[in-house]
Design a protein around this motif. Structure first.
Motif, PDB file in Angstrom:
ATOM      1  N   ASP A 152       0.840  -1.198   0.000  1.00 23.70           N
ATOM      2  CA  ASP A 152       0.000   0.000   0.000  1.00 23.70           C
ATOM      3  C   ASP A 152       0.874   1.248   0.000  1.00 23.70           C
ATOM      4  O   ASP A 152       2.102   1.164   0.031  1.00 23.70           O
ATOM      5  CB  ASP A 152      -0.967  -0.012   1.193  1.00 23.70           C
ATOM      6  N   GLU A 180      -2.637   2.477  -3.004  1.00 19.50           N
ATOM      7  CA  GLU A 180      -3.678   2.033  -2.063  1.00 19.50           C
ATOM      8  C   GLU A 180      -3.659   2.844  -0.777  1.00 19.50           C
ATOM      9  O   GLU A 180      -2.666   2.866  -0.066  1.00 19.50           O
ATOM     10  CB  GLU A 180      -3.439   0.551  -1.725  1.00 19.50           C
ATOM     11  N   HIS A 181      -4.812   3.463  -0.459  1.00 21.86           N
ATOM     12  CA  HIS A 181      -4.873   4.275   0.753  1.00 21.86           C
ATOM     13  C   HIS A 181      -5.284   3.470   1.988  1.00 21.86           C
ATOM     14  O   HIS A 181      -5.032   3.885   3.113  1.00 21.86           O
ATOM     15  CB  HIS A 181      -5.861   5.440   0.560  1.00 21.86           C
ATOM     16  N   ARG A 182      -5.939   2.337   1.770  1.00 17.25           N
ATOM     17  CA  ARG A 182      -6.392   1.566   2.940  1.00 17.25           C
ATOM     18  C   ARG A 182      -5.178   0.948   3.639  1.00 17.25           C
ATOM     19  O   ARG A 182      -4.295   0.386   2.990  1.00 17.25           O
ATOM     20  CB  ARG A 182      -7.369   0.477   2.495  1.00 17.25           C
ATOM     21  N   SER A 229      -4.985   0.959  -7.209  1.00 15.92           N
ATOM     22  CA  SER A 229      -5.281   0.343  -5.911  1.00 15.92           C
ATOM     23  C   SER A 229      -4.591  -1.017  -5.822  1.00 15.92           C
ATOM     24  O   SER A 229      -4.268  -1.633  -6.837  1.00 15.92           O
ATOM     25  CB  SER A 229      -6.785   0.151  -5.761  1.00 15.92           C
ATOM     26  N   THR A 276      -5.908  -3.763  -4.910  1.00 17.97           N
ATOM     27  CA  THR A 276      -6.791  -4.821  -5.421  1.00 17.97           C
ATOM     28  C   THR A 276      -6.744  -4.889  -6.946  1.00 17.97           C
ATOM     29  O   THR A 276      -6.703  -5.976  -7.524  1.00 17.97           O
ATOM     30  CB  THR A 276      -8.242  -4.597  -4.935  1.00 17.97           C
ATOM     31  N   THR A 290       1.830   0.517  -4.606  1.00 16.11           N
ATOM     32  CA  THR A 290       0.594   1.013  -5.222  1.00 16.11           C
ATOM     33  C   THR A 290       0.174   2.310  -4.545  1.00 16.11           C
ATOM     34  O   THR A 290       0.795   2.757  -3.591  1.00 16.11           O
ATOM     35  CB  THR A 290      -0.538  -0.011  -5.043  1.00 16.11           C
ATOM     36  N   ILE A 305      -9.748  -4.870   3.300  1.00 16.95           N
ATOM     37  CA  ILE A 305      -8.913  -5.057   2.121  1.00 16.95           C
ATOM     38  C   ILE A 305      -8.359  -6.476   2.064  1.00 16.95           C
ATOM     39  O   ILE A 305      -8.193  -7.051   0.982  1.00 16.95           O
ATOM     40  CB  ILE A 305      -7.783  -4.006   2.046  1.00 16.95           C
TER      41      ILE A 305
END
Lengths: 143, 143, 143, 143, 143, 143, 143, 143, 143, 143
Positions: free
Chosen positions: D30, D127-129, D49, D51, D125, D86
């Motif tokens: 992330d 990805e913020h989560r 993201s 994912t 990535t 996630i």
């Protein structure tokens, strides 16, 4: 840092000034100058003003006495005859540093860019004032 | 220079701060710190004080909230309990910047050097005051 | 990632935008653009649309106020007067971002390629829409 | 971009996935993961993201059928048994992609960092989560 | 060459001395010293004597006042108590340069080699006299 | 190797094909072609025939629909109108692969060399048949 | 250092002189010469005079007997016919070294710079005397 | 060393000969040839004569049958029609090696230098005889 | 390509085989082998089978007669005594090539990986059959 | 080539011998020695015998008079007391070159390899005779 050498002169900048020879030119540029794309090595001094850098450079590097105009600034776009404050400051520093009177010349903006392309190096300072750019030609050091 | 970003953050420093992740550490060092021999990449900011750099770094980088002591200074040699002025200044800047109180810890001189060896990078400032060194651990940025 | 800076701006892209000076140009290119062979450094942002990148870039970089047309898109091949949706989107983003109205100019496909050769850098986005290309000229940042 | 290959897979990422052999591991990380300091090559995909990247990677790379647990996520600090959204999403994508059921294992935060140090590469990535990190072990491709 | 700086200090040597920090060590070595295989960067000054180099280095670099013995020479093999002429010359130069008395220590030949391995750099001079080697520890520069 | 991608496409070749954009050209060359001296990056596939490579490349890369002649072979020296077997094989593979008819053009030997100099890359195959050379221009990939 | 070879010839300089072939030229330059910006590799010998270097070079390298004027100095600016002391010294050294009389020619300052651009290498000595520059053309070594 | 391959062909030379394609040229040069400054990669074989190298090269590399004069030597300066012994030796070796008669052409000294600038590589042998230089153009290898 | 040398041996592979000395080992690996992460230089031959490569390598490189077992394959996981078809093929090729009988040994999968880490190089072939891996120890070439 | 220096000493070898200091070791190796994998820089002299190289090296480099055994050869495998012809040749050359008697020691094959790992450099000659390997320790050069 070293003894008796202005502390603002970084290792890379000292290397550069020392490696320059008679007739080589260096640019002290303000924070908006397109220094990275100009071609020569770009040495950054983000935290320093152009005037502080000029003073430190002239403490160790003589100007070229073979040339009538060994230093050049950039003309104001649309008003080539005006003298911005920072250019006046440059002249005062030159007057104080010189072992001989050094006259400031100037170049139109794009001619200045062109001249900078063949410089030995460009120092990008953190100078916020516009037109805070100056080209210096190194002189001879006699024993 | 960029809009809304402290102008003292050079391109290389912005790259570094942005590339760091959760838990990575960066050192802001004074002008006498042996930064080039420490191992990590050394980013020079010769014209800037350590306090100005700390303020600029904290404007874009959060401290690690997972750690009770996310910032470390160096103990005075022979007088570990004294608090030099510059360390007091560091604490004030942290207090003003924090979204949560961040406590300054400290390390003995050679332990500080050792910790610096595993930092992500070291910023060598032009800070003349002795003990002007601080290690910061980066926190998480939540969307 | 950093505080207060669009997270889509990668370390390398931040470095680049910050290192650019007055008059330097950057290209935001779509996924089909021949970016690697154009000459300038190619920065990839495969997961991002050209519009998202434009918005992020304009958040930190001003357009050149010295130039009447500081941004250029590519003409549709065989239909130079048509305005593709994505070009309309570019104009909307410029209108929203600008501190002064910035007019979009355009260039024929191969003239656009030629102009791109002298850019500071090219950002290759993941934009799937054709003609998702724009050249931006950086302006001055005043203190 | 290429035909029949997810467009989010950049040239560098395709190179990497193709060069990996049986048993080599890759990390999808992330946006807060300390990817640059971990040691392996760091491939950035700032606009994507975790994912979306996982889905694209599994489209071209099989998981290792020699290992009971060919994929690993990071445990929540202080709550090792919780399953963040996630991670649940990762499991769904694995279930949909698999030619054989692939069970997700997990590792404590610092054990995860340690494992990542010997990976073939790390994909950072956008990805913020939090906890949007997964390690994948490549399987055999049979003719 | 630069003004007010000993001309024997080459650009690379100036860079090195300036980049060194508190506690970093530099070796001035004679012409027979195995400098290239020792590990640190080797800076050659083939035309200069070790004494001329020592004098020039001390003109810009202070010795470490935190250490009782900030300079070390090599013991004569088989006669550790003898003091070669060149070592006596080193002591005289130190005495003349010092802002505080700096005592010369010494190390057995192979211990000297070992210490040199962790130096910041080694200067290989053209000194023909045997035992013309000295290790210097850099001190703090106060504003 | 990767799933669903011809295994003859090496990591470096996949990187190259993916990095190419609209209008970039790649050369598939036989074993006698002077590929290393031509200028562009040379990717070797010593164990593969030119026809196998062409088939694999066309499986992932479309030809340029903007150009009437998006593929070029080399004329037989002294007999420009003859069609060597391998060129006939190339045409068959193109016919089978194409979403639209792609016509093979050709160039005189030294004109072919000249064109190859500005290609994105050259693949040197192990093809033993003379005139086993073809230049391909990449098309657009629509979402 | 090596036996029977002047000790002032550093490893890099020996490499260079040995790698040069018939007709290649080398410049011995004084301390003010703009050697780093001239283009060819710059070999520094900061501690040595130009005359000592000339003597050492001629001990191992013959001058070109195919050329009437195999050595060139720089004319005094504004006084092209004067012969500075150092040029007279150069002539004496040539006379003593030669297996055949070698005549010194000379070039105007900027023509000298231009000629230096295509030299094999430039040796920057510590020579303080102005006009301490000489270009040498290497001859053939017969078995 | 390898089986069935002349042992004088070093790894780098084998690499080079194998990488060359139809029409590429290689120079076998004597010990006085200015090989390092010519431009192409210089491969040294200091211990070998030019004739031994020519024999070894022709054992693995065919000459170009498309060209009437696939090999060139250097004319004697001031006596272009003379045939030095070593050139006669070259012709004998060519005659013995050839699957078809290969005629030696020749070029004036500076024209030879010029031609060498565009060679694939230059082999600098230890040949002491003057005019021990030859340019070879590689032919096609048929399966 | 070169005369009398198997054309599948690329320039880089020829270089490697020639540079290897007595006792150095090379790995011929199948398409699934984790060759890029093993440490040694990885030479790709994507279009070739492991058996074709083994045959070509043995044509130029002798096996070590000082060692009883100069060649090693990988044991089948879970069935160490089985002999896969490709291993039987390897033995046949060795039998045909040898000037002395060379016995194939074998290693457990991870022991094989470990041994490969200290090889001189690894050749990654396009071999699709599993267990298509073999380590060869180079012998002495007698004049 | 240079005057008064054995012409077999290539530029790279001269550089190396000159850069070595007191106590540094160099290996002269035969054509079968695993020189490229040993670690130190490998300098190839494919066309020269080990004896010719030894003679040339000793012409410029003294052996270490501080060590009783400044030169080492490799023991015959399985017959450590035998003295191969080439080793006898080495002794004769040492006897003829020495300013003081230098005794040849020897090491078991793998101990010799181990010692070679810490050498300054390895010269790979074209010597065909087995056991044509010798390690030399450089001595001091007195003015």
């Amino acid at each position: 840092m070293l003894r008796n050498i202005p502390s603002i002169l970084s290792p890379e900048l000292l290397y550069t000034l020392c490696a320059m020879g008679h007739g080589d030119e260096i640019v002290i540029a303000d924070a908006n100058f397109p220094a990275h794309s100009a071609g020569p090595t770009c040495i950054r001094l983000d935290g320093a003003s152009a005037t502080a850098v000029l003073q430190a450079v002239l403490a160790v590097m003589p100007l070229d006495a073979f040339e009538p105009v060994p230093a050049l600034t950039m003309q104001v776009v649309g008003n080539p005859d005006s003298v911005p404050d920072i250019v006046a400051d440059f002249q005062s520093i030159l007057d104080a540093a010189a072992d001989h009177p050094a006259q400031l010349g100037n170049l139109e903006r794009f001619a200045f860019y062109e001249r900078a392309r063949s410089a030995f190096a460009i120092i990008q300072t953190g100078e916020h004032r516009l037109y805070g750019n100056i080209i210096l030609k190194k002189g001879v050091i006699e024993a």
